[in-house]
Design an enzyme around this catalytic site. Sequence first.
Site, PDB file in Angstrom:
ATOM      1  N   CYS A 179      57.924  94.816  32.354  1.00 55.30           N
ATOM      2  CA  CYS A 179      57.621  93.594  33.118  1.00 55.30           C
ATOM      3  C   CYS A 179      57.403  92.410  32.186  1.00 55.30           C
ATOM      4  N   CYS A 184      59.971  91.127  34.821  1.00 53.07           N
ATOM      5  CA  CYS A 184      59.458  90.082  35.710  1.00 53.07           C
ATOM      6  C   CYS A 184      59.218  88.737  35.018  1.00 53.07           C
ATOM      7  N   LYS A 187      62.278  86.985  33.384  1.00 54.28           N
ATOM      8  CA  LYS A 187      63.195  86.742  34.510  1.00 54.28           C
ATOM      9  C   LYS A 187      62.737  85.551  35.347  1.00 54.28           C
ATOM     10  N   TYR A 320      68.778  94.072  42.807  1.00 58.14           N
ATOM     11  CA  TYR A 320      67.818  93.094  42.293  1.00 58.14           C
ATOM     12  C   TYR A 320      68.278  92.451  40.978  1.00 58.14           C
ATOM     13  N   GLU A 324      69.656  88.668  40.550  1.00 53.25           N
ATOM     14  CA  GLU A 324      68.718  87.706  39.940  1.00 53.25           C
ATOM     15  C   GLU A 324      69.302  87.105  38.663  1.00 53.25           C
ATOM     16  N   HIS A 591      51.710  72.191  57.986  1.00 60.48           N
ATOM     17  CA  HIS A 591      52.858  71.304  58.102  1.00 60.48           C
ATOM     18  C   HIS A 591      52.881  70.312  56.946  1.00 60.48           C
ATOM     19  N   GLU A 596      55.515  77.699  57.896  1.00 57.37           N
ATOM     20  CA  GLU A 596      55.082  77.454  59.278  1.00 57.37           C
ATOM     21  C   GLU A 596      56.133  77.899  60.292  1.00 57.37           C
TER      22      GLU A 596
HETATM   23  P1  FAD Z   1      57.124 100.098  31.906  1.00 63.79           P
HETATM   24  O1  FAD Z   1      56.603  98.736  32.114  1.00 63.79           O
HETATM   25  O2  FAD Z   1      58.594 100.255  31.771  1.00 63.79           O
HETATM   26  O3  FAD Z   1      56.392 100.663  30.614  1.00 63.79           O
HETATM   27  C1  FAD Z   1      56.722 101.880  30.016  1.00 63.79           C
HETATM   28  C2  FAD Z   1      56.458 101.788  28.524  1.00 63.79           C
HETATM   29  O4  FAD Z   1      56.472 103.107  27.963  1.00 63.79           O
HETATM   30  C3  FAD Z   1      57.516 101.003  27.775  1.00 63.79           C
HETATM   31  O5  FAD Z   1      56.917 100.104  26.879  1.00 63.79           O
HETATM   32  C4  FAD Z   1      58.300 102.080  27.024  1.00 63.79           C
HETATM   33  O6  FAD Z   1      58.897 101.585  25.862  1.00 63.79           O
HETATM   34  C5  FAD Z   1      57.190 103.081  26.739  1.00 63.79           C
HETATM   35  N1  FAD Z   1      57.639 104.442  26.467  1.00 63.79           N
HETATM   36  C6  FAD Z   1      58.640 105.133  27.076  1.00 63.79           C
HETATM   37  N2  FAD Z   1      58.682 106.386  26.597  1.00 63.79           N
HETATM   38  C7  FAD Z   1      57.697 106.485  25.670  1.00 63.79           C
HETATM   39  C8  FAD Z   1      57.236 107.545  24.839  1.00 63.79           C
HETATM   40  N3  FAD Z   1      57.768 108.757  24.889  1.00 63.79           N
HETATM   41  N4  FAD Z   1      56.216 107.297  23.981  1.00 63.79           N
HETATM   42  C9  FAD Z   1      55.631 106.069  23.913  1.00 63.79           C
HETATM   43  N5  FAD Z   1      56.027 105.039  24.704  1.00 63.79           N
HETATM   44  C10 FAD Z   1      57.034 105.254  25.572  1.00 63.79           C
HETATM   45  N6  FAD Z   1      58.850  94.141  39.219  1.00 63.79           N
HETATM   46  C11 FAD Z   1      58.169  93.257  39.982  1.00 63.79           C
HETATM   47  O7  FAD Z   1      57.165  93.621  40.596  1.00 63.79           O
HETATM   48  N7  FAD Z   1      58.568  91.951  40.074  1.00 63.79           N
HETATM   49  C12 FAD Z   1      59.642  91.488  39.415  1.00 63.79           C
HETATM   50  O8  FAD Z   1      59.969  90.322  39.532  1.00 63.79           O
HETATM   51  C13 FAD Z   1      60.368  92.389  38.604  1.00 63.79           C
HETATM   52  N8  FAD Z   1      61.429  91.967  37.911  1.00 63.79           N
HETATM   53  C14 FAD Z   1      62.090  92.831  37.095  1.00 63.79           C
HETATM   54  C15 FAD Z   1      63.181  92.368  36.382  1.00 63.79           C
HETATM   55  C16 FAD Z   1      63.862  93.213  35.553  1.00 63.79           C
HETATM   56  C17 FAD Z   1      65.039  92.698  34.782  1.00 63.79           C
HETATM   57  C18 FAD Z   1      63.451  94.568  35.431  1.00 63.79           C
HETATM   58  C19 FAD Z   1      64.163  95.498  34.507  1.00 63.79           C
HETATM   59  C20 FAD Z   1      62.367  95.039  36.137  1.00 63.79           C
HETATM   60  C21 FAD Z   1      61.685  94.177  36.985  1.00 63.79           C
HETATM   61  N9  FAD Z   1      60.592  94.616  37.734  1.00 63.79           N
HETATM   62  C22 FAD Z   1      59.925  93.738  38.533  1.00 63.79           C
HETATM   63  C23 FAD Z   1      60.137  96.006  37.685  1.00 63.79           C
HETATM   64  C24 FAD Z   1      58.918  96.158  36.743  1.00 63.79           C
HETATM   65  O9  FAD Z   1      59.208  95.606  35.496  1.00 63.79           O
HETATM   66  C25 FAD Z   1      58.579  97.633  36.611  1.00 63.79           C
HETATM   67  O10 FAD Z   1      58.384  98.172  37.902  1.00 63.79           O
HETATM   68  C26 FAD Z   1      57.308  97.865  35.790  1.00 63.79           C
HETATM   69  O11 FAD Z   1      57.421  97.306  34.506  1.00 63.79           O
HETATM   70  C27 FAD Z   1      57.032  99.360  35.685  1.00 63.79           C
HETATM   71  O12 FAD Z   1      55.887  99.588  34.908  1.00 63.79           O
HETATM   72  P2  FAD Z   1      55.636 101.003  34.227  1.00 63.79           P
HETATM   73  O13 FAD Z   1      54.262 100.931  33.674  1.00 63.79           O
HETATM   74  O14 FAD Z   1      55.971 102.082  35.162  1.00 63.79           O
HETATM   75  O15 FAD Z   1      56.697 101.099  33.050  1.00 63.79           O
HETATM   76  P1  NDP Z   2      69.251  99.539  41.508  1.00 63.19           P
HETATM   77  O1  NDP Z   2      69.206 100.990  41.287  1.00 63.19           O
HETATM   78  O2  NDP Z   2      68.368  98.919  42.513  1.00 63.19           O
HETATM   79  O3  NDP Z   2      70.758  99.101  41.861  1.00 63.19           O
HETATM   80  C1  NDP Z   2      71.861  99.514  41.123  1.00 63.19           C
HETATM   81  C2  NDP Z   2      73.081  98.682  41.494  1.00 63.19           C
HETATM   82  O4  NDP Z   2      74.159  99.045  40.659  1.00 63.19           O
HETATM   83  C3  NDP Z   2      73.563  98.899  42.904  1.00 63.19           C
HETATM   84  O5  NDP Z   2      74.090  97.714  43.395  1.00 63.19           O
HETATM   85  C4  NDP Z   2      74.648  99.965  42.725  1.00 63.19           C
HETATM   86  O6  NDP Z   2      75.622  99.939  43.719  1.00 63.19           O
HETATM   87  C5  NDP Z   2      75.255  99.545  41.418  1.00 63.19           C
HETATM   88  N1  NDP Z   2      75.879 100.629  40.675  1.00 63.19           N
HETATM   89  C6  NDP Z   2      75.353 101.812  40.372  1.00 63.19           C
HETATM   90  N2  NDP Z   2      76.207 102.532  39.625  1.00 63.19           N
HETATM   91  C7  NDP Z   2      77.299 101.764  39.446  1.00 63.19           C
HETATM   92  C8  NDP Z   2      78.515 101.949  38.752  1.00 63.19           C
HETATM   93  N3  NDP Z   2      78.766 103.062  38.084  1.00 63.19           N
HETATM   94  N4  NDP Z   2      79.411 100.957  38.767  1.00 63.19           N
HETATM   95  C9  NDP Z   2      79.168  99.831  39.435  1.00 63.19           C
HETATM   96  N5  NDP Z   2      78.033  99.581  40.112  1.00 63.19           N
HETATM   97  C10 NDP Z   2      77.107 100.549  40.113  1.00 63.19           C
HETATM   98  O7  NDP Z   2      69.006  98.945  40.073  1.00 63.19           O
HETATM   99  P2  NDP Z   2      68.530  97.594  39.455  1.00 63.19           P
HETATM  100  O8  NDP Z   2      68.874  97.867  38.039  1.00 63.19           O
HETATM  101  O9  NDP Z   2      69.084  96.379  40.078  1.00 63.19           O
HETATM  102  O10 NDP Z   2      66.933  97.565  39.694  1.00 63.19           O
HETATM  103  C11 NDP Z   2      66.078  98.615  39.306  1.00 63.19           C
HETATM  104  C12 NDP Z   2      64.722  98.420  39.921  1.00 63.19           C
HETATM  105  O11 NDP Z   2      63.984  97.405  39.241  1.00 63.19           O
HETATM  106  C13 NDP Z   2      64.762  97.946  41.367  1.00 63.19           C
HETATM  107  O12 NDP Z   2      64.810  99.037  42.259  1.00 63.19           O
HETATM  108  C14 NDP Z   2      63.485  97.166  41.515  1.00 63.19           C
HETATM  109  O13 NDP Z   2      62.459  97.951  42.071  1.00 63.19           O
HETATM  110  C15 NDP Z   2      63.115  96.749  40.118  1.00 63.19           C
HETATM  111  N6  NDP Z   2      63.287  95.297  40.037  1.00 63.19           N
HETATM  112  C16 NDP Z   2      62.467  94.476  40.781  1.00 63.19           C
HETATM  113  C17 NDP Z   2      62.681  93.124  40.798  1.00 63.19           C
HETATM  114  C18 NDP Z   2      61.815  92.249  41.640  1.00 63.19           C
HETATM  115  O14 NDP Z   2      60.783  92.684  42.106  1.00 63.19           O
HETATM  116  N7  NDP Z   2      62.207  91.018  41.885  1.00 63.19           N
HETATM  117  C19 NDP Z   2      63.740  92.518  40.014  1.00 63.19           C
HETATM  118  C20 NDP Z   2      64.535  93.451  39.282  1.00 63.19           C
HETATM  119  C21 NDP Z   2      64.291  94.787  39.313  1.00 63.19           C
HETATM  120  P3  NDP Z   2      75.574 100.844  45.063  1.00 63.19           P
HETATM  121  O15 NDP Z   2      74.760 100.062  46.058  1.00 63.19           O
HETATM  122  O16 NDP Z   2      76.982 101.000  45.428  1.00 63.19           O
HETATM  123  O17 NDP Z   2      74.907 102.143  44.686  1.00 63.19           O
END
Ligand code: FAD
Ligand code: NDP
Length: 616
Positions: A179, A184, A187, A320, A324, A591, A596
């Site tokens: 995140c 997050c 992004k 997502y 985004e 408003h 609203e």
């Molecule tokens: P993480 O935050 O992924 O933390 C896991 C940590 O463990 C990492 O630092 C990793 O390197 C470490 N790790 C892994 N394996 C090991 C190991 N064996 N030993 C030591 N360390 C290890 N969520 C939202 O709510 N709002 C958003 O707007 C949003 N936008 C997103 C945009 C993007 C591009 C992405 C990819 C995700 C987004 N998410 C968003 C999802 C959100 O980031 C994740 O749901 C959240 O970070 C999950 O937290 P976590 O603690 O499960 O894991």
């Molecule tokens: P998702 O698993 O949500 O979506 C994967 C996308 O990739 C789908 O559109 C899928 O299509 C497509 N896809 C999968 N395999 C292939 C392939 N081989 N070739 C082409 N297209 C493919 O993954 P994201 O990475 O977008 O997000 C992961 C999670 O991160 C989300 O579920 C969300 O919870 C979290 N997140 C939250 C955000 C927020 O809160 N604003 C922002 C970003 C991430 P199909 O539908 O056909 O399977």
Amino acid sequence: MRWIGFSARLLRSYCSAQKVTRYSTMAPIIDKVDSLIQSNRIMIFSKSYCPFCNKVKSLFESHNEIFNAIELDLMGAEGESIQEALIAKTNQKTVPNVFVNGHHVGGCDATVIASKEGKLKELLEGGPKEYDYDLAIIGGGSGGIAASKEAAALGKKVVVFDFVKPTPVGTTWGLGGTCVNVGCIPKKLMHKAALFGEDFNDAPYFGWEMPEKVNHNWNKMVEEIQMYLKSLNFGYRTTLREKGITYVNAYATFKEPNKIEAFDKKSKATEVTARNFIVAVGGRPRYPNIPGAIEYGITSDDLFSLPYCPGKTLLVGASYIALECAGFLRGVGLDVTVMVRSIFLRGFDQQMAELIGQQMESHGTKFVRGCVPVSVEKIQDGTPGLLKVTGKLNDGSEYVDEFNTVIFAIGRDACTPSLNLDQFGVKFNPSNGKIIADEREKSTVDHIHAIGDVIDGKLELTPVAIQAGKLLVRRLYTTSEVLTDYVNVPTTVFTPLEYGCVGLSEEDALAKYGPENIEVYHTHFQPLEYTLSKRDEFKSYGKLVCVKNEKNRVVGFHVLGPNAGEITQGYALGIKLGATKADFANLIGIHPTCAENFTTMDISKASGLSVAKKSC
Ligand code: FAD
Ligand code: NDP
């Protein structure tokens, strides 16, 4: 606290110091108490009417443990004397007073907590075990950090392991997880960068005299964002230190059920033992198994720190992350194409998903629908270079185009394979490597829990991981039984026109309650701020999905418009509390706002009346 062996002697000296005559009358009772404690594996001093005594008895029964309980209230004067002896011995005035294998456990709460923590099991198996830490957390992301702070606040000795394996192009980052570093936070900041662009277009309508061309500097944006992220990394490290939490920047793997071995970037090993573990390792982006994907493609893990402007970009995926990223890249002026395998935003309301697509398309994002990539080839080196992408369309025909950057956003894989946990009985979903956990976030092994993105079947969102971490720790170390509520979690897709929702999509509501029981109220609307420039005319939209035979309870809230995240967060409380359509109608709006519109939404889909243009 261990009393066995020296308890009677200590008590005697305590009594003699207090009052010699009293000791002489208490001595036989003390011996009796000691004898009961020593001759019964589980000894409960109880009172027959006490609900807390019944609770601990039920607890032992639920573990099929045989205990001896004596009811002090039914023993007359002897019961009172025993209680006095227990007070002197344990400093505990209340019942139940529980002993296991000669060890004083305590009252009801202490026994329940010892059971949750696993200490009771150890006592039953012979004696408390010594560990380096009460709790070891693997993963210093949203969930892991939240859990560690909560546990430290409850006085537990905690260690957090966090390590970022570099991406194929070598990107890495600091403490805080996805995140903070590659999710997050960067992004949302890039989303903001893109929104500025739209505001600049509107500015002349508000009297601003703008230069003919406003340029965006990618490197400056990245530099500022990365500087901010570094300050967050530093903040996390400081917080952990201040709270007495040990942070180990090393990659952890299980060596024994209660032992972790971790390697830092210089391959130096650290070993620690802990009574309990929380696995919070999250996930990393997946690459498709096609030629050139790993060599030439990047993912969201690289994008937010990319040291050069990505240029003409292809995003593969349509959920997502893809939408985004496409939104903000287009917003800062780049040529952007999204390759969509099937639908937009699987799992979300499809009417809303299509509206997002239409809005993005109208701002120049190109969509190649029904297409998957087949190969990526390098045509030219550079930052960015030039790549040739070949894809396969649904009708079998070939898609070919050239891009400076290809970003894969096709889903994320859990970071579980190298944890070695399957060897110790933890079960995974074989299709995605996620940990199977129950509603208490407990894996198939009692002392190993999982939170956040790594749990199978739960939402991958930061606030969900944080809530799960906090509540799990409270349940482990206090009498709390509060579970994380994974239902009605609000979320927002930060596309240029944001989409916020909570509850069911229209499709899911129809499937769950039947079409005859669903009424959808909806409206298009035009944010006042967009009126002068006629920006995105009437593309904003909201709908309430209601269950007719439950007094029109709102089970789905959907909004597409500016600041949808802010709007949805507030209304989500109403949905969680069971608000009906009438409650929305009774609420006085603010408003002039977009929010609203939900208080005045009076046209149902069933009426067939047009909602195409409705001004506030
Ligand atoms: P993480 O935050 O992924 O933390 C896991 C940590 O463990 C990492 O630092 C990793 O390197 C470490 N790790 C892994 N394996 C090991 C190991 N064996 N030993 C030591 N360390 C290890 N969520 C939202 O709510 N709002 C958003 O707007 C949003 N936008 C997103 C945009 C993007 C591009 C992405 C990819 C995700 C987004 N998410 C968003 C999802 C959100 O980031 C994740 O749901 C959240 O970070 C999950 O937290 P976590 O603690 O499960 O894991
Ligand atoms: P998702 O698993 O949500 O979506 C994967 C996308 O990739 C789908 O559109 C899928 O299509 C497509 N896809 C999968 N395999 C292939 C392939 N081989 N070739 C082409 N297209 C493919 O993954 P994201 O990475 O977008 O997000 C992961 C999670 O991160 C989300 O579920 C969300 O919870 C979290 N997140 C939250 C955000 C927020 O809160 N604003 C922002 C970003 C991430 P199909 O539908 O056909 O399977």
